[in-house]
Design a protein around this motif. Structure first.
Motif, mmCIF file in Angstrom:
data_model
loop_
_atom_site.group_PDB
_atom_site.id
_atom_site.type_symbol
_atom_site.label_atom_id
_atom_site.label_comp_id
_atom_site.label_asym_id
_atom_site.label_seq_id
_atom_site.Cartn_x
_atom_site.Cartn_y
_atom_site.Cartn_z
ATOM 1 N N THR A 84 28.156 15.253 11.004
ATOM 2 C CA THR A 84 27.826 16.105 9.859
ATOM 3 C C THR A 84 26.489 16.801 10.084
ATOM 4 O OG1 THR A 84 28.989 14.526 8.446
ATOM 5 C CG2 THR A 84 27.628 16.168 7.345
ATOM 6 N N VAL A 85 25.528 16.052 10.604
ATOM 7 C CA VAL A 85 24.215 16.648 10.874
ATOM 8 C C VAL A 85 24.344 17.721 11.945
ATOM 9 C CG1 VAL A 85 21.873 16.214 11.729
ATOM 10 C CG2 VAL A 85 22.915 14.623 10.134
ATOM 11 N N GLU A 86 25.203 17.450 12.930
ATOM 12 C CA GLU A 86 25.402 18.440 13.993
ATOM 13 C C GLU A 86 25.974 19.737 13.420
ATOM 14 O OE1 GLU A 86 27.697 16.925 17.247
ATOM 15 O OE2 GLU A 86 27.047 18.563 18.563
ATOM 16 N N ALA A 87 26.960 19.583 12.557
ATOM 17 C CA ALA A 87 27.562 20.765 11.931
ATOM 18 C C ALA A 87 26.537 21.503 11.073
ATOM 19 C CB ALA A 87 28.769 20.331 11.084
ATOM 20 N N ALA A 88 25.761 20.731 10.345
ATOM 21 C CA ALA A 88 24.755 21.334 9.465
ATOM 22 C C ALA A 88 23.721 22.100 10.278
ATOM 23 C CB ALA A 88 24.077 20.244 8.625
ATOM 24 N N ALA A 89 23.305 21.508 11.402
ATOM 25 C CA ALA A 89 22.301 22.163 12.245
ATOM 26 C C ALA A 89 22.837 23.500 12.756
ATOM 27 C CB ALA A 89 21.913 21.253 13.398
ATOM 28 N N LYS A 90 24.124 23.533 13.053
ATOM 29 C CA LYS A 90 24.711 24.790 13.533
ATOM 30 C C LYS A 90 24.657 25.866 12.457
ATOM 31 C CE LYS A 90 27.589 23.845 17.433
ATOM 32 N NZ LYS A 90 27.806 22.393 17.681
ATOM 33 N N ILE A 91 25.064 25.501 11.250
ATOM 34 C CA ILE A 91 25.002 26.496 10.162
ATOM 35 C C ILE A 91 23.561 26.937 9.949
ATOM 36 C CG2 ILE A 91 25.184 26.849 7.686
ATOM 37 C CD1 ILE A 91 27.668 25.545 7.507
ATOM 38 N N ALA A 92 22.659 25.979 9.991
ATOM 39 C CA ALA A 92 21.262 26.319 9.735
ATOM 40 C C ALA A 92 20.735 27.287 10.794
ATOM 41 C CB ALA A 92 20.406 25.051 9.702
ATOM 42 N N PHE A 93 20.813 26.869 12.058
ATOM 43 C CA PHE A 93 20.085 27.624 13.086
ATOM 44 C C PHE A 93 20.897 28.752 13.695
ATOM 45 C CE2 PHE A 93 16.561 25.107 12.368
ATOM 46 C CZ PHE A 93 16.899 23.766 12.360
ATOM 47 N N ASP A 94 22.228 28.603 13.706
ATOM 48 C CA ASP A 94 23.043 29.690 14.255
ATOM 49 C C ASP A 94 23.403 30.711 13.190
ATOM 50 O OD1 ASP A 94 24.945 27.507 16.508
ATOM 51 O OD2 ASP A 94 22.878 28.236 16.549
ATOM 52 N N SER A 95 23.545 30.250 11.946
ATOM 53 C CA SER A 95 23.958 31.170 10.888
ATOM 54 C C SER A 95 22.842 31.448 9.883
ATOM 55 C CB SER A 95 25.199 30.620 10.164
ATOM 56 O OG SER A 95 26.270 30.484 11.065
#
Lengths: 177, 176, 196
Positions: A146-157
């Motif tokens: 979940t943290v990995e997914a969240a980090a993607k939304i945060a930093f990539d999106s």
């Protein structure tokens, strides 16, 4: 369903790996019992700057500054601290600063301190009202992904995201200790 | 539209008079344009202790202390300040301590400072999530009666109540 | 700033000494260990314990002090809680409440979340911050002699006064006061005002 053992330190290790993979360089926090291991790992890691805050809204500002300077960061706090960040979130919102927040929940599962309940129950609503994307993780086995997914939304999106780690995960606080 | 008051009338006159009638003895605030006239009247009034805060959550705590000590107070804040209060509001909720707050809106009507918009838009949902009852008023003539109703709900029915005064009334942040 | 001195005071003994002759002082305690310390001395209707609202203890004390100018109000809180509301020192100093005393049980730790170090462990000097805010009476206490000098300041000197007592982080028995917020509020007001 099989009983799950408390895997507090295991999920913290997995989450720390995820944060390193996301190239997190600053970790801001007001200490919370649920984050103890993660904070220790951050402090021990030479590539990460741990920032101990006096109040959680400082963390929003710190991470915004980090981003301006080219570094990704994460904010660790307890659900009560969410109530201290709502105004500062306006800045991250307005400027589309990426923001990754890991929130350990109180006031929702076996809570013994009545004063924690109001903010625990309000956490999702106020984050949502402030425009933060919310991911919940109530099972230790799903926290890291979940943290990995969240980090993607945060930093990539370029979004503000909060991972709410359920009180069920951290367990009841034992007052007799 | 309701009765138009005289050209020089400002809602802060009536609200200040109402504070006296209700026995308000403490007012806490971080200065704000939309509430400036009311703040000035309170500052000039020797029977009201006006406290300038460094951040609005101090004011929530101060109102709790005032109530414990037997006094009624009012918290005056801009909408941005609401975002600094959400955790402290738990204390009011948990202890059933009355709270009367006047919130002057930004980021809502004709706002020209974009950074005000996020918090402006979250103000009411955030207050409601913190179990504060919200009375929104967007006509100046209705402000005094709304404050009166809110005060009754707060002090007689032991609730946290916010009168949210529309940016339409104050015109703050809609010039330039 | 003085070089680091040895911390030896036991917080329970300190609070016991402070509250020994409490008279009719009104006490507000910050969340966590200071609240347990006060409960260990003994529950009292003139105590309002915060179990939440971190950062709010000093301003709760201010509101109470302004409402009750003839009564002495004492806030006992921790360094972490004080730091979260540290701007409050400025707010209080400007108001000059002559009946308000603030006492920090400074163990340089966040006691409720795993004993992590606070900023006072790393040199932040709360008494100096109070002085900078404009407090006329401020001190940092490291031993019983200094404590004995500070207690009359807390009780009788013209406020606002600020005393930072350095205490060890030795574990203490959990003593819990009532946690029911409405009950605490009603009891306090009933005792103070004769009504809720």
């Amino acid at each position: 369903m099989a009983t799950k053992k408390k895997k507090k330190t295991d999920w913290s290790k997995e989450v720390f790996k995820v944060l390193k993979k996301a190239d997190i360089r600053q970790i801001a926090y007001v200490p919370d019992a649920g984050h103890t291991s993660l904070i220790k790992m951050a402090v021990a890691d030479n590539a990460i700057k741990p920032v101990s805050l006096t109040s959680e809204q400082e963390g929003i500002a710190v991470l915004s500054g980090a981003w301006l300077g080219g570094e990704a960061g994460a904010l660790l706090m307890q659900s009560s601290g969410v109530g201290n960040v709502i105004n500062m979130l306006g800045m991250a919102n307005e400027c589309r600063f990426p923001l990754l927040m890991l929130v350990t929940m109180r006031g929702e599962w076996g809570e013994f301190n009545p004063w924690q309940v109001p903010m625990g129950q309000a956490t999702e609503t106020v984050l949502d009202a402030a425009g933060v994307i919310i991911h919940r993780a109530d099972d230790p086995a799903e926290i890291a992904e979940t943290v990995e997914a969240a980090a993607k939304i945060a930093f990539d999106s370029g979004r503000m995201v909060a991972v709410l780690i359920g009180q069920r995960v951290v367990g009841f606080k034992d007052w007799t200790k | 539209m309701g009765n138009k008051k005289s050209k020089n009338w400002h809602w802060s006159q009536d609200v200040h008079a109402l504070f006296k009638k209700l026995g308000i003895e403490q007012v806490a605030y971080v200065p704000d344009g939309g509430l400036a006239k009311l703040i000035n009247r309170c500052q000039a009034d020797a029977s009201i202790r006006s406290v300038v805060l460094t951040t609005e959550e101090e004011g929530v705590a101060q109102m709790a202390g005032a109530w414990l000590g037997g006094q009624k107070g009012v918290l005056l804040t801009q909408s941005g300040g609401v975002g600094n209060c959400i955790n402290m509001l738990s204390m009011m909720q948990e202890c059933r301590i009355p709270l009367l707050a006047l919130v002057s809106m930004r980021g809502e009507w004709g706002e020209c400072f974009p950074w005000q918009v996020p918090m402006g838009q979250s103000t009411i949902p955030a207050l409601e999530a913190a179990k504060v009852i919200v009375h929104h008023v967007d006509q100046a003539e209705k402000v005094p009666e709304t404050v009166h109703a809110a005060a009754r709900l707060a002090f007689d029915s032991y609730r946290a109540v916010a009168v949210v005064i529309s940016q339409r009334i104050s015109g703050s942040g809609s010039r330039g | 700033m003085a070089s680091r001195r040895k911390i030896t005071l036991d917080r329970r003994k300190v609070v016991e000494k402070i509250l020994k002759d409490r008279g009719d002082i009104l006490l507000v305690t910050g969340l966590g260990a200071p609240t347990w310390d006060a409960a260990a001395v003994g529950d009292h209707p003139n105590n309002f314990y915060l179990w939440g609202g971190m950062g709010g203890a000093v301003l709760t004390g201010l509101g109470l002090a302004l409402a009750q100018p003839k009564r002495r109000v004492l806030v006992i809180t921790g360094d972490g809680e004080m730091l979260m509301g540290v701007g409050g020192l400025a707010t209080v100093a400007v108001q000059k409440p002559s009946n308000l005393a603030i006492c920090i049980m400074d163990n340089q730790r966040y006691g409720e979340t795993g004993m992590q170090e606070t900023h006072t462990e790393h040199g932040v000097d709360l008494a100096a911050m109070a002085a900078g805010a404009g407090f006329q009476k401020y001190s940092t206490v490291y031993n019983n002699r200094e404590l004995a000098e500070a207690i009359p300041v807390l009780y009788s000197e013209q406020g606002p006064v600020f005393v930072d007592v350095k205490v060890t982080d030795a574990p203490q028995p959990m003593t819990l006061p009532p946690r029911d917020g409405p009950m605490l509020k009603h009891r306090f007001r009933e005792n103070l005002l004769g009504h809720v």
